[in-house]
Design a protein around this motif. Structure first.
Motif, PDB file in Angstrom:
ATOM      1  N   ILE A  32       0.861  -1.184   0.000  1.00 39.78           N
ATOM      2  CA  ILE A  32       0.000   0.000   0.000  1.00 39.78           C
ATOM      3  C   ILE A  32       0.892   1.227   0.000  1.00 39.78           C
ATOM      4  O   ILE A  32       1.633   1.471   0.946  1.00 39.78           O
ATOM      5  CB  ILE A  32      -0.948   0.000   1.203  1.00 39.78           C
ATOM      6  N   ALA A  33       0.850   1.987  -1.087  1.00 41.63           N
ATOM      7  CA  ALA A  33       1.728   3.146  -1.257  1.00 41.63           C
ATOM      8  C   ALA A  33       0.919   4.342  -1.734  1.00 41.63           C
ATOM      9  O   ALA A  33       1.147   4.896  -2.814  1.00 41.63           O
ATOM     10  CB  ALA A  33       2.848   2.824  -2.240  1.00 41.63           C
ATOM     11  N   VAL A  34      -0.060   4.727  -0.925  1.00 40.53           N
ATOM     12  CA  VAL A  34      -0.869   5.906  -1.197  1.00 40.53           C
ATOM     13  C   VAL A  34      -0.750   6.850   0.000  1.00 40.53           C
ATOM     14  O   VAL A  34      -0.337   6.431   1.087  1.00 40.53           O
ATOM     15  CB  VAL A  34      -2.348   5.542  -1.448  1.00 40.53           C
ATOM     16  N   PRO A  35      -1.131   8.118  -0.155  1.00 40.35           N
ATOM     17  CA  PRO A  35      -1.108   9.030   0.989  1.00 40.35           C
ATOM     18  C   PRO A  35      -1.994   8.538   2.121  1.00 40.35           C
ATOM     19  O   PRO A  35      -2.933   7.750   1.914  1.00 40.35           O
ATOM     20  CB  PRO A  35      -1.632  10.352   0.402  1.00 40.35           C
ATOM     21  N   GLY A  36      -1.714   9.017   3.328  1.00 43.33           N
ATOM     22  CA  GLY A  36      -2.449   8.567   4.504  1.00 43.33           C
ATOM     23  C   GLY A  36      -3.944   8.734   4.392  1.00 43.33           C
ATOM     24  O   GLY A  36      -4.715   7.900   4.889  1.00 43.33           O
ATOM     25  N   TYR A  37      -4.383   9.804   3.717  1.00 41.96           N
ATOM     26  CA  TYR A  37      -5.821  10.033   3.614  1.00 41.96           C
ATOM     27  C   TYR A  37      -6.510   9.025   2.695  1.00 41.96           C
ATOM     28  O   TYR A  37      -7.742   8.975   2.640  1.00 41.96           O
ATOM     29  CB  TYR A  37      -6.130  11.464   3.153  1.00 41.96           C
ATOM     30  N   GLY A  38      -5.730   8.197   2.006  1.00 45.63           N
ATOM     31  CA  GLY A  38      -6.332   7.173   1.158  1.00 45.63           C
ATOM     32  C   GLY A  38      -6.266   5.770   1.721  1.00 45.63           C
ATOM     33  O   GLY A  38      -6.806   4.839   1.132  1.00 45.63           O
ATOM     34  N   GLN A  44       3.018   3.347   7.399  1.00 43.85           N
ATOM     35  CA  GLN A  44       1.848   3.405   8.253  1.00 43.85           C
ATOM     36  C   GLN A  44       1.649   4.804   8.813  1.00 43.85           C
ATOM     37  O   GLN A  44       2.570   5.427   9.303  1.00 43.85           O
ATOM     38  CB  GLN A  44       1.960   2.429   9.422  1.00 43.85           C
ATOM     39  N   LEU A  45       0.431   5.281   8.736  1.00 40.36           N
ATOM     40  CA  LEU A  45       0.027   6.512   9.399  1.00 40.36           C
ATOM     41  C   LEU A  45      -1.259   6.215  10.151  1.00 40.36           C
ATOM     42  O   LEU A  45      -2.166   5.569   9.635  1.00 40.36           O
ATOM     43  CB  LEU A  45      -0.198   7.644   8.395  1.00 40.36           C
ATOM     44  N   SER A  46      -1.334   6.674  11.397  1.00 41.33           N
ATOM     45  CA  SER A  46      -2.558   6.547  12.188  1.00 41.33           C
ATOM     46  C   SER A  46      -2.989   5.102  12.388  1.00 41.33           C
ATOM     47  O   SER A  46      -4.172   4.784  12.391  1.00 41.33           O
ATOM     48  CB  SER A  46      -3.691   7.360  11.533  1.00 41.33           C
ATOM     49  N   LEU A  47      -2.011   4.190  12.543  1.00 38.64           N
ATOM     50  CA  LEU A  47      -2.286   2.774  12.791  1.00 38.64           C
ATOM     51  C   LEU A  47      -3.167   2.143  11.715  1.00 38.64           C
ATOM     52  O   LEU A  47      -3.998   1.287  11.991  1.00 38.64           O
ATOM     53  CB  LEU A  47      -2.913   2.577  14.178  1.00 38.64           C
ATOM     54  N   SER A  48      -2.935   2.554  10.463  1.00 42.05           N
ATOM     55  CA  SER A  48      -3.728   1.976   9.374  1.00 42.05           C
ATOM     56  C   SER A  48      -3.445   0.486   9.203  1.00 42.05           C
ATOM     57  O   SER A  48      -4.317  -0.269   8.754  1.00 42.05           O
ATOM     58  CB  SER A  48      -3.455   2.721   8.065  1.00 42.05           C
ATOM     59  N   ALA A  49      -2.244   0.029   9.572  1.00 43.97           N
ATOM     60  CA  ALA A  49      -1.948  -1.404   9.482  1.00 43.97           C
ATOM     61  C   ALA A  49      -2.818  -2.199  10.445  1.00 43.97           C
ATOM     62  O   ALA A  49      -3.221  -3.330  10.138  1.00 43.97           O
ATOM     63  CB  ALA A  49      -0.471  -1.658   9.764  1.00 43.97           C
ATOM     64  N   PRO A  56      -3.357  15.702   9.423  1.00 42.29           N
ATOM     65  CA  PRO A  56      -4.410  14.830   9.961  1.00 42.29           C
ATOM     66  C   PRO A  56      -3.952  13.419  10.289  1.00 42.29           C
ATOM     67  O   PRO A  56      -4.467  12.804  11.231  1.00 42.29           O
ATOM     68  CB  PRO A  56      -5.475  14.820   8.857  1.00 42.29           C
ATOM     69  N   PHE A  57      -2.968  12.878   9.547  1.00 44.12           N
ATOM     70  CA  PHE A  57      -2.579  11.486   9.741  1.00 44.12           C
ATOM     71  C   PHE A  57      -1.211  11.327  10.409  1.00 44.12           C
ATOM     72  O   PHE A  57      -0.754  10.194  10.587  1.00 44.12           O
ATOM     73  CB  PHE A  57      -2.614  10.749   8.398  1.00 44.12           C
ATOM     74  N   GLY A  58      -0.577  12.436  10.786  1.00 42.66           N
ATOM     75  CA  GLY A  58       0.693  12.369  11.489  1.00 42.66           C
ATOM     76  C   GLY A  58       0.685  13.169  12.773  1.00 42.66           C
ATOM     77  O   GLY A  58       0.962  12.643  13.851  1.00 42.66           O
ATOM     78  N   ILE A  59       0.340  14.433  12.678  1.00 44.89           N
ATOM     79  CA  ILE A  59       0.309  15.302  13.857  1.00 44.89           C
ATOM     80  C   ILE A  59      -0.878  14.973  14.756  1.00 44.89           C
ATOM     81  O   ILE A  59      -0.733  14.828  15.982  1.00 44.89           O
ATOM     82  CB  ILE A  59       0.278  16.779  13.430  1.00 44.89           C
ATOM     83  N   ASN A 109      -9.345  12.811   9.635  1.00 39.87           N
ATOM     84  CA  ASN A 109      -8.719  11.510   9.846  1.00 39.87           C
ATOM     85  C   ASN A 109      -9.810  10.459  10.048  1.00 39.87           C
ATOM     86  O   ASN A 109     -10.542  10.502  11.036  1.00 39.87           O
ATOM     87  CB  ASN A 109      -7.797  11.566  11.074  1.00 39.87           C
ATOM     88  N   ASP A 110      -9.913   9.530   9.109  1.00 32.68           N
ATOM     89  CA  ASP A 110     -10.944   8.492   9.177  1.00 32.68           C
ATOM     90  C   ASP A 110     -10.448   7.215   9.844  1.00 32.68           C
ATOM     91  O   ASP A 110     -11.118   6.175   9.784  1.00 32.68           O
ATOM     92  CB  ASP A 110     -11.513   8.183   7.787  1.00 32.68           C
ATOM     93  N   LEU A 111      -9.270   7.287  10.486  1.00 32.54           N
ATOM     94  CA  LEU A 111      -8.700   6.111  11.143  1.00 32.54           C
ATOM     95  C   LEU A 111      -8.457   6.322  12.627  1.00 32.54           C
ATOM     96  O   LEU A 111      -7.891   5.438  13.291  1.00 32.54           O
ATOM     97  CB  LEU A 111      -7.373   5.727  10.475  1.00 32.54           C
TER      98      LEU A 111
END
Length: 339
Positions: free
Chosen positions: A74-80, A103-108, A293-296, A332-334
């Motif tokens: 998975i190599a898309v921006p965090g918002y995707g 990984q951003l926002s524990l998407s894994a 949104p997905f890091g800070i 942030n949807d995660l």
């Protein structure tokens, strides 16, 4: 090895070029289709640390990508991340390995739970950052600025057989350090604090589309802001009992500097060598729209759960919200997966 790459931006194309060179069989899928519109049947020029040409293979939909893949990156921006995870999981099969880069926002963790809910027995590996520093240089060209010498990765299920990390090494070399806690990966991405400081301190340049060199703009004052943000991130990691690299370690390992140089000195040395890359010249930049949104925001959320003060992270969020007239914490949807 057959690889499915979710995404068609600079990082995804860099991975495809690297893996093709190494004798693997990558196929890409662009979730929106826009990034792949100029690539169908065309040859892509690769410059930088890898000089080559190749013809990327584009899957028309996620099912074809997943049917091809032994390994999915998975190599898309965090918002995707959530959107593409929801798109590919219905076609996942047991035995596949999934790599979240980065990984951003524990998407894994979200991906892992979705796979378990579908009774798919698979491995998930979360990277703290990308293996390559790569960007689109034109409609049919990609520039690979560097390959990271070391990056942290965590596997799910925790305490597994290590095959997921082994596959990462097989694909990209012996550059992965395995960590036990996926929370460490959530707190290991250095892009958000670095990009937040750089964007805020160069915002009028960004808004007026003026050229500026990314590393050249990390002056001693900007470096101090990065260091202050880094100190807050390290305090959050300590509260969770996990060890993460410092921003100094990040620069040393990424660029091969000897110890003793300040952050500003290392940034200046990178600029002197590369004369780039350029900083963003549009407010629609991942420095803000992804990394805030997905890091800070996840760092703020994790800090609040353990009672750690992160006033500079919070101030940066308030300022960015005011500049954009948005509430990035709501984008942030995660966040529900941040433990």
């Amino acid at each position: 090895m057959r690889i499915g790459i979710v995404g068609c931006g600079g990082i995804a194309l860099g991975y495809a070029a690297w893996l093709t060179q190494e004798g693997h069989d990558p196929v890409l899928w662009s979730p929106s289709g826009k990034s792949a519109s100029d690539l169908h049947g065309e040859e892509l020029e690769v410059t930088g640390v890898l000089e080559t040409h190749f013809r990327p293979v584009i899957a028309p939909d996620p099912q074809i990508l997943m049917d091809h893949a032994q390994v999915v990156i998975i190599a898309v921006p965090g918002y995707g991340h959530k959107t593409v995870i929801d798109a590919i999981v219905p076609f996942a099969t047991s035995g596949q390995t999934f790599i979240v880069s980065a990984q951003l926002s524990l998407s894994a963790a979200y991906l892992w739970e979705r796979l378990k809910a579908g009774e798919v027995s698979a491995s998930v590996v979360a990277w703290a950052t990308t293996a390559l520093m790569s960007r689109r240089a034109g409609p049919r060209s990609v520039a690979i600025g560097g390959v990271r010498s070391r990056l942290e990765a965590a596997a799910l299920p925790a305490g597994g057989d290590g095959s997921g990390i082994g596959i990462c090494r097989e694909l990209f070399g012996d550059r992965f350090t395995e960590v036990d806690d996926i929370t460490a990966i959530a707190l290991s991405n250095l892009n958000p604090p670095i990009h937040l400081a750089s964007a805020l301190c160069n915002f009028t340049r960004i808004e007026k589309a003026e050229y500026w060199a990314n590393y050249d703009a990390i002056t001693p004052s900007v470096a101090r802001m990065i260091e202050a943000l880094d100190a807050e991130r390290l305090a959050v990691a300590e509260a969770y009992g996990v060890k993460v690299r410092t921003v100094y370690d990040h620069y040393h390992l990424t660029f091969g500097f000897e110890p003793g140089m300040s952050l500003a000195q290392m940034a200046a040395a990178v600029h002197e060598k590369r004369k780039g890359p350029p900083g963003p010249v549009t407010t629609d930049t991942r420095f803000i729209t992804e990394d805030v949104p997905f890091g800070i925001v996840p760092v703020i959320t994790l800090a609040e759960k353990r009672g750690v003060a992160v006033p500079l992270h919070k101030a940066g969020l308030v300022v960015v919200n005011a500049l954009y007239g948005r509430k990035f914490e709501d984008e942030n949807d995660l966040l529900s997966w941040v433990a």
